[in-house]
Structures are given as C-alpha cells and as structure tokens.
Scaffold this active site. Sequence first.
Site, short mmCIF file in Angstrom:
data_model
loop_
_atom_site.label_atom_id
_atom_site.label_comp_id
_atom_site.label_asym_id
_atom_site.label_seq_id
_atom_site.Cartn_x
_atom_site.Cartn_y
_atom_site.Cartn_z
N PRO A 2 1.04 25.21 20.51
CA PRO A 2 -0.02 25.45 21.43
C PRO A 2 0.23 24.75 22.77
CG PRO A 2 -0.85 24.83 19.29
CD PRO A 2 0.61 24.93 19.20
N GLU A 3 0.10 25.48 23.83
CA GLU A 3 0.17 24.90 25.17
C GLU A 3 -1.27 24.72 25.66
OE1 GLU A 3 2.99 27.08 27.66
OE2 GLU A 3 3.93 27.90 25.87
N LYS A 54 -1.63 18.87 26.51
CA LYS A 54 -1.62 19.55 25.21
C LYS A 54 -2.23 18.68 24.13
CE LYS A 54 2.75 21.74 26.52
NZ LYS A 54 4.19 21.80 26.26
N ARG A 124 5.42 22.82 10.15
CA ARG A 124 6.67 22.10 10.41
C ARG A 124 6.53 20.58 10.42
NH1 ARG A 124 9.52 25.37 15.24
NH2 ARG A 124 11.30 24.13 14.59
N ARG A 276 15.96 26.17 25.30
CA ARG A 276 14.78 26.99 25.06
C ARG A 276 14.95 28.37 25.70
NH1 ARG A 276 10.42 23.77 24.08
NH2 ARG A 276 9.67 25.59 22.97
#
Length: 286
Positions: A2-3, A54, A124, A276
Amino acid sequence: MPELPEVETIKRGLEKKIVGLSVTSVEVLTPRSFQGDPGNLIGKTIAQVWRRGKMLGIDLSNDCTLLIHLKMSGQLVLVEDQERFIGGHPTADMYEDLPNRSTRVIFSIRTGQKISKLYFNDQRKFGWIKLGNLTSDFGYLISGLGPEPLDKNFTWQILRKSLFRHPNLPVKAALMDQSVIAGIGNIYASESLFLAKIDPRRRVKDLTDLEFKALKSSIVKALSLGIKHSGATRRNFITVEGLRGGFLDVANVYGRDKESCKVCGSKIQKITQSGRSTYFCQKCQD
DNA sequence: TGCCCCCTGCAG
DNA sequence: CTGCAGGGGGCA
C-alpha cells in the site's frame, strides 16, 4: 505495499468504525509482526487514527500509539460483530474467512456488548505493528520522512528542493525515497511521471522548473485519484471492508506494458530501475 | 548508489 | 521451474 492512497483509504475506513471503542484482547500469532507488550492495550480506548506517509497510527487513550507499516502485503480488515450473526456472513464473498494463513495479529474491539475483530494479515511478513510512545519510541521513524504531498503547503519549490537531495538520481528513483516525499511508491511514481510527461530516467538535476511544477500537480492528481478509487489492488491490497481498490482500472501506465497508451496509442514500455519495474510511454514522456 | 535480503504465493 | 510482486533496511 500500500502506498499513500491505499493507507489513506484504510485510515478513513478505520477511523469511522473504531474510534471510541476499547480493546478487549490481542492475539499475536506471528511474534515478529508485533513489537511491544500487547498487554498494554487491554482496556484502552481508541482515540484517533492518523496517517503519515505510508505509516498508519492508532492512538490509544493512554500514552500509547500503535504504529503500523503494511509494507508489501499487509492488510487491516475489520469484521464487525453484526456480520457474524445477522444471516451469517453478508459480506462473505468480499473476503475469505478469517483468520487465515496470513493472519498475524487479531485485535478484539468492543462496542457495547458487541465484539468486532480487527485482523492484521500479511502474507510476506514484511509489515509490522509497533506499540509504544509516539515521541519517545517512534520519533526516529517519523522525523526522517519528507513532506506530505497532499498538504496545503506542499509547493513545487518544496518538491524541487526535496528532490535535489538526489540530483543525480533518475527522477523516478528519487520520488520513491521516503525522505524526499512521504507516501509515493512504485505505482504512483510511474503514474505521476506519466501525467507530468517526464521520462522516469531523467536525472533530477536536468529537470526544468516548468517540469517541477508539472510534477508537483501530477503527484497531487495521481494520489487524489488513487484515494478516490479506494486505492490500487494488484495482488494483496484490500480495504478495511475487504474490498479491492479500483485505481488500476483508471491508471495510465502501471501494469499496462504492451498495451497502448491511452493518450497517443503507442506501446507502453516496462523497464527496470533500481530493481523495480517502471512503466511509461516513450512518446508522451521525454 | 546499487545490490541483496527479509518472506510467501501466484502467473507464466 | 523461474520470475515477479503497492517496501525498505543494511551493506559494500
């Protein structure tokens, strides 16, 4: 993870449902996901929910704050007591039965005689929840963050000065540094640069003031649109209600490699920058 | 500044 | 099977 828009979506979802309620129990299923003494939470009332970059904060009636970082796969899902008893699970298809294999911490929260449960799921295990004092325990985590892009006083000059911490970096990499601007991640970096018509590989020092102005307003535009659509769901993100975010349906470039640009029709490119994925339109962005 | 790493699970 | 995923800390 989530940003900013995803965390903001969770923040808004949570605050309208849990402020004023008290915590009756905490179950830590995965020790590394929770730091602090859960016992300090019992009986405390939830005073406020806030976001910085965040990170999500939940202030308790005493001096304690729950500081939460969802990293890549964290979720906060609230299952209200009602849903468990009125016709079973009215929203059952919105989320699988909880707890599940990814559930790391379960908070039980009381309102009157109803007990709701707040699940922290994190496939994760990169995410974390810390319990402590905001100033004395978490100051170092907050103070290093750059400006909030949706604040009134966020200007293109501030953006420029901030980005110039890394004059030689490609602008996309600089945007993702949380000490430069708080809250921008991989999705919204690509989307902001598309809206600003700037090639993500351009170095910060080579950008013109006109481009910094465009970038500032594009960042605000992209993040606001993200919030409007309740965030972006690629894999793991869901709202407090267990719903997917819809931003990727209206995104211009992220996740759309090989597809055609909505503006000019040429093919969207996918490249790798500092490990990325970056998506952009070669023709629209130069 | 750039790489590797922390983890798990899904798509190709 | 390999590669990849909304993040970011630690290390050379």
